[in-house]
Enzyme design. Structure first.
Site, short mmCIF file in Angstrom:
data_model
loop_
_atom_site.label_atom_id
_atom_site.label_comp_id
_atom_site.label_asym_id
_atom_site.label_seq_id
_atom_site.Cartn_x
_atom_site.Cartn_y
_atom_site.Cartn_z
N TYR A 231 -6.78 -4.83 -1.75
CA TYR A 231 -5.48 -4.96 -2.43
C TYR A 231 -5.46 -4.17 -3.73
O TYR A 231 -4.48 -3.50 -4.05
CB TYR A 231 -5.20 -6.44 -2.70
CG TYR A 231 -3.75 -6.75 -3.06
CD1 TYR A 231 -2.85 -7.18 -2.07
CD2 TYR A 231 -3.29 -6.65 -4.37
CE1 TYR A 231 -1.53 -7.48 -2.39
CE2 TYR A 231 -1.97 -6.95 -4.69
CZ TYR A 231 -1.11 -7.36 -3.71
OH TYR A 231 0.21 -7.65 -4.03
N LYS B 39 0.79 -1.22 0.00
CA LYS B 39 0.00 0.00 0.00
C LYS B 39 0.83 1.29 0.00
O LYS B 39 0.30 2.37 -0.28
CB LYS B 39 -0.91 0.03 1.24
CG LYS B 39 -2.14 -0.84 1.09
CD LYS B 39 -3.23 -0.13 0.32
CE LYS B 39 -4.27 -1.07 -0.24
NZ LYS B 39 -3.92 -1.65 -1.56
C1 PHB Z 1 7.67 -6.20 -4.47
O1 PHB Z 1 8.68 -5.59 -4.11
O2 PHB Z 1 7.59 -6.75 -5.56
C2 PHB Z 1 6.52 -6.27 -3.52
C3 PHB Z 1 6.65 -5.82 -2.21
C4 PHB Z 1 5.58 -5.91 -1.33
C5 PHB Z 1 4.38 -6.46 -1.77
C6 PHB Z 1 4.25 -6.90 -3.08
C7 PHB Z 1 5.31 -6.80 -3.96
O3 PHB Z 1 3.34 -6.60 -0.91
#
Ligand code: PHB
Length: 390
Positions: free
Chosen positions: A383, A295
């Site tokens: 999300y 987020k």
């Molecule tokens: C990412 O760095 O790809 C990443 C980090 C946190 C998340 C999802 C993706 O919740």
């Protein structure tokens, strides 16, 4: 000499840059200062998930086309626990999606767009104080690359200088904010390997949490839960792969050389105040969230969309009502995102002092999400992001 502009923006992260972009489109001048170099801003590795609303803003306002041409759309994630994967289908649940597009790529696009538009954007300029917040002429005092003193007077000063910037204290005084710490951190790696899955895997295992994310066809990003004081150099590459593999039972990871590793500490934080007079906080200066809900940058964009409207009303129509309403409107979303980020974190990580009861309850919680249409829909809705106030 005192320089003058309509909006002085402290910090050229996603919040500050996007704000200058939206203000420019409304015919409002700004000066953006940033203590780091352009190169550092453009290469620091951060998270990579953009909500649908974030992508729409970036595209519709001409800030970035690459977000959809280079980034990739994801219509779901996998929640994995007890050796089994459960897909949360965003498209089926809420008809929305997210894009995987790293934050530093967003920053490159925004800097390119601002530079092309002739934005006064200064790197290597460090804000040291904000003065006269409670007047109609607040001022930023800064130090330039050669140590020279810079003074910028504006109608409004915006603090988008992150959780360690100077503007937060100007606004909150010694009150700080509401926060909680977590007894774990993320160990992040970048590796050269093909993707191990088509979508992100958020995995809860007896050994702790892991996230299998991606960057491209040849580079992958992965994280596993670790001690906040972990030494990133303590593990060999073999050990790192063994840890990661053990955290996603039931899947086989594609391994390859690990070329970057880091320990990311995190906490939840919301500033006690988002505005003092003519000084306003946005993004990480106002709040930070643990990364599990993806987020951080999206919340910064949501703040900026609200603030850009408020500044248009103030500076074009001398109407202060939207600025007065900004903290309350922003906080409504901020606390929803705080809850979601905390919830994803607590549901997926294993606390160091977790009892057998806690572990079994956590699996019950995960089941009540993945086995319920409504549980999946809440996760998907949060999300992919609540609608932006536009
Ligand atoms: C990412 O760095 O790809 C990443 C980090 C946190 C998340 C999802 C993706 O919740």
């Amino acid at each position: 000499m005192t320089e003058r502009t309509a909006v002085a923006i402290v910090g050229a992260g996603p919040a500050g840059l996007l704000l200058s972009h939206l203000l420019d489109r409304a015919g409002i001048a700004s000066i953006v200062i940033e203590s780091r170099s352009r190169e550092e801003v453009e290469t620091t590795i951060r998270a990579g998930i953009l909500e649908q609303g974030t992508v729409e803003i970036l595209r519709e306002t001409g800030a970035s086309d690459r977000v959809t041409t280079t980034g990739s759309r994801h219509d779901g994630i996998e929640l994995r626990f007890e050796g089994e994967g459960h897909r949360i289908d965003f498209a089926a649940s809420v008809g929305r999606g997210v894009w995987l597009y790293p934050q530093h790529e967003v920053l490159k696009d925004l800097i390119a767009a601002r530079t092309a538009a002739g934005q006064d954007l200064r790197f290597g300029v460090r804000a040291v104080a904000v003065e006269d917040a409670e007047t109609e002429r607040p001022r930023v005092i800064a130090t330039g690359p050669d140590g020279e003193r810079i003074e910028i007077e504006a109608d409004v000063v915006v603090g988008s200088d992150g959780s360690r910037g100077v503007t937060r204290e100007t606004v909150t005084g010694s009150h700080g904010g509401f926060y909680r710490e977590y007894p774990f951190a993320w160990f992040g790696v970048l590796c050269e390997a093909p993707p191990s899955a088509e979508e992100l895997i958020y995995s809860n295992s007896p050994d702790g949490f892991a996230l299998i994310s991606q960057r491209s066809a040849t580079v992958q990003r992965m994280y596993f839960q670790c001690d906040p004081d972990e030494d990133p150099e303590r593990f060999s590459e073999r050990e790192l792969w063994d840890i990661l593999q053990a955290r996603v039972p039931g899947t086989t990871l594609n391994e390859g050389p690990i070329f970057q590793r880091d320990v990311l500490r995190f906490r939840s934080f919301v500033a006690h105040r988002l505005r003092r007079g003519r000084v306003v906080l946005v993004g990480d200066a106002a709040h930070t969230v643990p990364p599990t809900g993806a987020k951080g940058m999206n919340l910064a964009v949501a703040d900026v969309v609200l603030l850009a409207d408020a500044l248009r009303a103030l500076l074009h129509e001398r109407d202060e009502r939207l600025l007065d309403a900004y903290p309350e409107r922003a906080l409504a979303r901020i606390w929803k995102a705080q809850h979601f980020s905390w919830w994803m974190t607590s549901m997926l990580h294993v606390a160091p002092d977790a009892s057998d009861f806690d572990r079994r309850r956590q699996v019950g919680e995960l089941r009540s999400v993945v086995e319920s249409e409504h549980g999946r829909a809440y996760l998907a809705e949060a999300y992919t992001g609540w609608p932006l106030a536009r």
